[in-house]
Design a protein around this motif. Structure first.
Motif, PDB file in Angstrom:
ATOM      1  N   GLN A  73       0.911  -1.292  -0.007  1.00 48.72           N
ATOM      2  CA  GLN A  73      -0.046   0.036  -0.104  1.00 48.72           C
ATOM      3  C   GLN A  73       0.952   1.191   0.125  1.00 48.72           C
ATOM      4  OE1 GLN A  73      -2.659   0.046   3.292  1.00 48.72           O
ATOM      5  NE2 GLN A  73      -4.386   1.317   2.249  1.00 48.72           N
ATOM      6  N   VAL A  74       0.325   2.479  -0.435  1.00 45.69           N
ATOM      7  CA  VAL A  74       1.134   3.588  -0.492  1.00 45.69           C
ATOM      8  C   VAL A  74       0.211   4.802  -0.529  1.00 45.69           C
ATOM      9  CG1 VAL A  74       0.949   3.632  -3.213  1.00 45.69           C
ATOM     10  CG2 VAL A  74       2.892   4.848  -2.084  1.00 45.69           C
ATOM     11  N   GLN A  75       0.814   5.893   0.420  1.00 47.06           N
ATOM     12  CA  GLN A  75      -0.186   6.944   0.543  1.00 47.06           C
ATOM     13  C   GLN A  75       0.635   8.051  -0.115  1.00 47.06           C
ATOM     14  OE1 GLN A  75      -0.202   7.302   4.970  1.00 47.06           O
ATOM     15  NE2 GLN A  75      -2.123   6.260   4.909  1.00 47.06           N
ATOM     16  N   LEU A  76      -0.092   9.150  -0.787  1.00 45.97           N
ATOM     17  CA  LEU A  76       0.380  10.007  -1.683  1.00 45.97           C
ATOM     18  C   LEU A  76       0.195  11.173  -1.009  1.00 45.97           C
ATOM     19  CD1 LEU A  76      -0.494   8.285  -5.213  1.00 45.97           C
ATOM     20  CD2 LEU A  76       1.718   8.371  -4.014  1.00 45.97           C
ATOM     21  N   VAL A  77       0.752  12.365  -1.247  1.00 46.04           N
ATOM     22  CA  VAL A  77       0.565  13.540  -0.894  1.00 46.04           C
ATOM     23  C   VAL A  77       1.085  14.733  -1.696  1.00 46.04           C
ATOM     24  CG1 VAL A  77       0.860  15.344   1.034  1.00 46.04           C
ATOM     25  CG2 VAL A  77       0.514  13.057   1.604  1.00 46.04           C
ATOM     26  N   GLU A  78       0.396  15.430  -2.539  1.00 44.73           N
ATOM     27  CA  GLU A  78       0.681  16.408  -3.341  1.00 44.73           C
ATOM     28  C   GLU A  78       1.151  17.721  -2.555  1.00 44.73           C
ATOM     29  OE1 GLU A  78      -2.727  13.984  -5.480  1.00 44.73           O
ATOM     30  OE2 GLU A  78      -2.227  15.141  -3.536  1.00 44.73           O
ATOM     31  N   SER A  79       1.765  18.383  -3.341  1.00 41.75           N
ATOM     32  CA  SER A  79       2.048  19.869  -3.051  1.00 41.75           C
ATOM     33  C   SER A  79       2.699  20.574  -4.079  1.00 41.75           C
ATOM     34  CB  SER A  79       3.020  20.028  -1.607  1.00 41.75           C
ATOM     35  OG  SER A  79       4.381  19.238  -2.300  1.00 41.75           O
ATOM     36  N   GLY A  80       2.707  22.103  -3.870  1.00 38.89           N
ATOM     37  CA  GLY A  80       3.219  22.847  -5.091  1.00 38.89           C
ATOM     38  C   GLY A  80       2.036  23.722  -5.738  1.00 38.89           C
ATOM     39  N   GLY A  81       0.993  23.548  -5.809  1.00 43.56           N
ATOM     40  CA  GLY A  81      -0.113  24.250  -6.356  1.00 43.56           C
ATOM     41  C   GLY A  81      -0.247  25.581  -5.980  1.00 43.56           C
ATOM     42  N   GLY A  82      -0.824  26.493  -6.829  1.00 44.23           N
ATOM     43  CA  GLY A  82      -1.003  27.723  -6.533  1.00 44.23           C
ATOM     44  C   GLY A  82      -1.739  28.569  -7.595  1.00 44.23           C
ATOM     45  N   LEU A  83      -1.622  29.839  -7.418  1.00 46.83           N
ATOM     46  CA  LEU A  83      -2.209  30.934  -8.272  1.00 46.83           C
ATOM     47  C   LEU A  83      -0.928  31.305  -9.163  1.00 46.83           C
ATOM     48  CD1 LEU A  83      -4.143  32.603  -9.582  1.00 46.83           C
ATOM     49  CD2 LEU A  83      -4.055  34.288  -7.748  1.00 46.83           C
ATOM     50  N   VAL A  84      -0.963  31.397 -10.423  1.00 52.28           N
ATOM     51  CA  VAL A  84       0.098  31.833 -11.298  1.00 52.28           C
ATOM     52  C   VAL A  84      -0.586  32.486 -12.599  1.00 52.28           C
ATOM     53  CG1 VAL A  84       0.408  29.630 -12.586  1.00 52.28           C
ATOM     54  CG2 VAL A  84       2.231  31.194 -12.161  1.00 52.28           C
ATOM     55  N   ALA A 109      -0.791  33.335 -16.580  1.00 50.34           N
ATOM     56  CA  ALA A 109      -0.519  32.706 -17.778  1.00 50.34           C
ATOM     57  C   ALA A 109       0.912  33.033 -18.189  1.00 50.34           C
ATOM     58  CB  ALA A 109      -1.554  33.256 -19.023  1.00 50.34           C
ATOM     59  N   GLY A 110       1.318  31.872 -18.780  1.00 48.85           N
ATOM     60  CA  GLY A 110       2.899  31.885 -19.303  1.00 48.85           C
ATOM     61  C   GLY A 110       3.973  31.335 -18.218  1.00 48.85           C
ATOM     62  N   GLY A 111       3.118  31.422 -16.759  1.00 46.77           N
ATOM     63  CA  GLY A 111       4.243  31.224 -15.686  1.00 46.77           C
ATOM     64  C   GLY A 111       4.641  29.921 -15.518  1.00 46.77           C
ATOM     65  N   SER A 112       5.080  29.298 -14.660  1.00 46.59           N
ATOM     66  CA  SER A 112       5.579  27.849 -14.032  1.00 46.59           C
ATOM     67  C   SER A 112       5.109  27.604 -12.820  1.00 46.59           C
ATOM     68  CB  SER A 112       7.169  27.708 -14.319  1.00 46.59           C
ATOM     69  OG  SER A 112       7.472  27.976 -15.779  1.00 46.59           O
ATOM     70  N   LEU A 113       4.923  26.263 -12.396  1.00 45.33           N
ATOM     71  CA  LEU A 113       4.720  25.811 -11.072  1.00 45.33           C
ATOM     72  C   LEU A 113       5.385  24.405 -11.447  1.00 45.33           C
ATOM     73  CD1 LEU A 113       0.994  26.504 -10.182  1.00 45.33           C
ATOM     74  CD2 LEU A 113       3.159  27.253  -9.060  1.00 45.33           C
ATOM     75  N   ARG A 114       5.867  23.870 -10.066  1.00 42.37           N
ATOM     76  CA  ARG A 114       6.397  22.526 -10.132  1.00 42.37           C
ATOM     77  C   ARG A 114       5.665  22.067  -8.934  1.00 42.37           C
ATOM     78  NH1 ARG A 114      11.871  20.065  -7.307  1.00 42.37           N
ATOM     79  NH2 ARG A 114      12.168  18.392  -8.858  1.00 42.37           N
ATOM     80  N   LEU A 115       4.888  20.964  -9.475  1.00 43.15           N
ATOM     81  CA  LEU A 115       4.042  20.035  -8.347  1.00 43.15           C
ATOM     82  C   LEU A 115       5.035  18.781  -7.725  1.00 43.15           C
ATOM     83  CD1 LEU A 115       0.527  19.653 -10.057  1.00 43.15           C
ATOM     84  CD2 LEU A 115       1.524  21.544  -8.557  1.00 43.15           C
ATOM     85  N   SER A 116       4.687  18.498  -6.586  1.00 45.03           N
ATOM     86  CA  SER A 116       5.566  17.401  -5.905  1.00 45.03           C
ATOM     87  C   SER A 116       4.499  16.398  -5.356  1.00 45.03           C
ATOM     88  CB  SER A 116       6.488  17.840  -4.826  1.00 45.03           C
ATOM     89  OG  SER A 116       7.283  18.816  -5.339  1.00 45.03           O
ATOM     90  N   CYS A 117       4.768  15.066  -5.461  1.00 44.55           N
ATOM     91  CA  CYS A 117       4.159  14.380  -4.729  1.00 44.55           C
ATOM     92  C   CYS A 117       4.797  13.356  -3.888  1.00 44.55           C
ATOM     93  CB  CYS A 117       3.395  13.374  -6.010  1.00 44.55           C
ATOM     94  SG  CYS A 117       2.413  12.002  -5.431  1.00 44.55           S
ATOM     95  N   ALA A 118       4.747  13.225  -2.703  1.00 42.02           N
ATOM     96  CA  ALA A 118       5.574  12.479  -1.807  1.00 42.02           C
ATOM     97  C   ALA A 118       4.721  11.192  -1.587  1.00 42.02           C
ATOM     98  CB  ALA A 118       5.774  13.130  -0.429  1.00 42.02           C
ATOM     99  N   ALA A 119       5.521  10.000  -1.675  1.00 42.82           N
ATOM    100  CA  ALA A 119       4.858   8.739  -1.244  1.00 42.82           C
ATOM    101  C   ALA A 119       5.341   7.930  -0.134  1.00 42.82           C
ATOM    102  CB  ALA A 119       5.103   7.878  -2.250  1.00 42.82           C
ATOM    103  N   SER A 120       4.468   7.385   0.631  1.00 41.93           N
ATOM    104  CA  SER A 120       5.125   6.424   1.634  1.00 41.93           C
ATOM    105  C   SER A 120       5.403   4.972   1.299  1.00 41.93           C
ATOM    106  CB  SER A 120       3.931   6.577   2.788  1.00 41.93           C
ATOM    107  OG  SER A 120       2.947   5.833   2.114  1.00 41.93           O
ATOM    108  N   GLY A 121       6.102   4.264   2.100  1.00 41.15           N
ATOM    109  CA  GLY A 121       6.349   2.830   1.782  1.00 41.15           C
ATOM    110  C   GLY A 121       7.672   2.667   1.014  1.00 41.15           C
TER     111      GLY A 121
END
Length: 124
Positions: free
Chosen positions: A1-12, A14-26
């Motif tokens: 089994q694995v648990q997932l937690v996303e982060s990195g979202g937000g308001l940007v 048009a034309g900008g950048s974001l980096r999303l991360s997903c941390a997994a357990s296990g």
């Protein structure tokens, strides 16, 4: 089994950048195929990108091809989504998902494990 937690979202803008991360357990993260999906209000959840177990192969939905990059670090139990040249139509809740061996990796129904999602809003 694995648990997932996303982060990195937000308001940007048009034309900008974001980096999303997903941390997994296990301890067996490397045995999971990973995908990113998104869901906009009133729309079905749709495929964004996927990465194979060792990270040697990737796949992208046509609307994000050339702008988004998926990557993973199995030593850190992390998967990332670098999003460049963002457009207002990229606005959605973004989810990472994991499955040991999805039969059709673009189908969200094939994934057993999901994170809680992170909101991405792109203003025009």
């Amino acid at each position: 089994q694995v648990q997932l937690v996303e982060s990195g979202g937000g308001l940007v803008q048009a034309g900008g950048s974001l980096r999303l991360s997903c941390a997994a357990s296990g301890r067996t993260f490397g045995s999971y195929f990973m995908g990113w999906f998104r869901q906009a209000p009133g729309k079905e959840r749709e495929f964004v990108a996927a990465i194979w177990w060792s990270g040697d192969s990737t796949d992208y939905a046509d609307p994000v091809k050339g702008r988004f990059t998926i990557s993973r670090d199995n030593a850190k139990n992390m998967v990332y989504l670098q999003m460049n040249s963002l457009k207002p139509e990229d606005t959605a809740v973004y989810y990472c998902a994991a499955d040991a061996r999805p039969r059709a990796h673009r189908d969200p129904g094939q994934y057993d494990y999901w994170g809680q999602g992170t909101q991405v809003t792109v203003s025009s």
